[in-house]
Design a protein around this motif. Sequence first.
Motif, PDB file in Angstrom:
ATOM      1  N   CYS A   3      47.899  47.247  35.115  1.00 23.75           N
ATOM      2  CA  CYS A   3      48.867  46.143  35.002  1.00 23.75           C
ATOM      3  C   CYS A   3      49.528  45.895  36.350  1.00 23.75           C
ATOM      4  O   CYS A   3      50.147  46.815  36.925  1.00 23.75           O
ATOM      5  CB  CYS A   3      49.918  46.474  33.944  1.00 23.75           C
ATOM      6  N   LEU A  32      52.185  44.401  37.023  1.00 21.63           N
ATOM      7  CA  LEU A  32      53.639  44.477  36.972  1.00 21.63           C
ATOM      8  C   LEU A  32      54.155  45.864  37.332  1.00 21.63           C
ATOM      9  O   LEU A  32      55.304  46.006  37.764  1.00 21.63           O
ATOM     10  CB  LEU A  32      54.137  44.120  35.554  1.00 21.63           C
ATOM     11  N   ASN A  48      54.680  48.095  31.664  1.00 19.76           N
ATOM     12  CA  ASN A  48      53.566  47.213  31.300  1.00 19.76           C
ATOM     13  C   ASN A  48      53.698  46.663  29.885  1.00 19.76           C
ATOM     14  O   ASN A  48      52.811  45.957  29.406  1.00 19.76           O
ATOM     15  CB  ASN A  48      52.238  47.956  31.443  1.00 19.76           C
ATOM     16  N   PRO A 103      55.039  39.863  31.712  1.00 21.59           N
ATOM     17  CA  PRO A 103      56.438  40.311  31.680  1.00 21.59           C
ATOM     18  C   PRO A 103      57.106  40.065  30.332  1.00 21.59           C
ATOM     19  O   PRO A 103      58.145  40.647  30.040  1.00 21.59           O
ATOM     20  CB  PRO A 103      57.106  39.487  32.786  1.00 21.59           C
TER      21      PRO A 103
END
Length: 401
Positions: A397, A399, A352, A139
């Motif tokens: 990814c 996220l 990402n 992040p």
Amino acid sequence: MRKSLIASLAFLLASSTAVLADGASDGKVKIGILNDQSGVYADFGGKSSVEAAKMAVEDFGGKVLGVPVEIVDADHQNKADIASNIARQWYDTEQVDAIMELTTSSVALAVQAIAKEKKKIDIVTGAATTDLTGKACSPYGFHWAYDTHALAVGTGGALVKQGGDSWFFLTADYAFGYSLEGQTSDFVKSAGGKVVGSVRHPLSNQDFSSFLLQAQSSGAKVIGLANAGLDTSNAIKQAAEFGITQGGQHLAALLFTLAEVHGLGLDAAQGLTLTEGYYWNLDDKSREFGKKFFARTGKMPNMVHAGTYSAVLQYLKAIQKAGTDDTDAVAKQLHEMPVDDVFGRGGTVGPNGRMIHDMYLLQVKKPADSKEPWDYFNVLATIPGKEAYIDPAKSGCALVN
């Protein structure tokens, strides 16, 4: 009434202190440029990236939220353990807020993991592996200038279209090389070409003779150099000694920049096809930045130098917009803000952390066609960012989903 006034003053003092803490947690913003300054990638990034970072700070005004911005730098010697020790020291005891550049994929992956652990920002401009915004995404991690996918789309895709449908790879033996070879191979095969073989060499290799002989005997139309810096330059020089290009095989420098072309010279580099995210002689805006950079460094910038300038500038813009140097708040702005500067024109940042921007397919000019010093490239095509980079949803990814 007196007690009420005292309480009000105390509240105002506490509030102003809190604002100061939110604005700049320790009275300054400190950015570390961590890269190779003495080895195979010293020209690729090196001290010139440090100067690019300083230029960005100066162009921003030298301060953000009323506090000074400081640039520090160190040489990681292309060793992940050395880079990790420096990163921990910077984050833990030297109040460094963000680390950038990070040449060499193994180094970038190691430092990004530490930055994630320490909840600090890192912006990679010097390393190439797509793992940084794929399975190793963070992040707080951002990938700015280029990656192996963009290089594969550019150079690999172009040469197959031009008839280079059989490939042999000379690959640097670490994460960057594997990623570059793998992704270029995928593009070659998807376009109807084939990979007839590959060989891996150590980083900072001096003698490529045995590797080049294998490539030559393979009969491949294209020898893909999945390496960078002096490794690529040395391989090209030694390939000339073996008469490889004279024999009809084409060399594809999968990561080669203006800096390496200058070091190699047009006589040796002419005809090479490559992909960069920036060229100083592209237009008036690029030329203006290039000449400012040249006045400081004695060289024209490549995509790593211009990308580092852009990354530092965008980081400071994010702090300014967030009103604080708090990592979460700044990371949020970095993900949301458009990128519009001499490097990232109309750029966007995916969930990402991948900064998506156009890339350029370039061919090295013949000496007779170069009109001035550092005028080395013909621009063959502009590769739109959405074609150059992996769709964040397909990046791997965690996220994103």
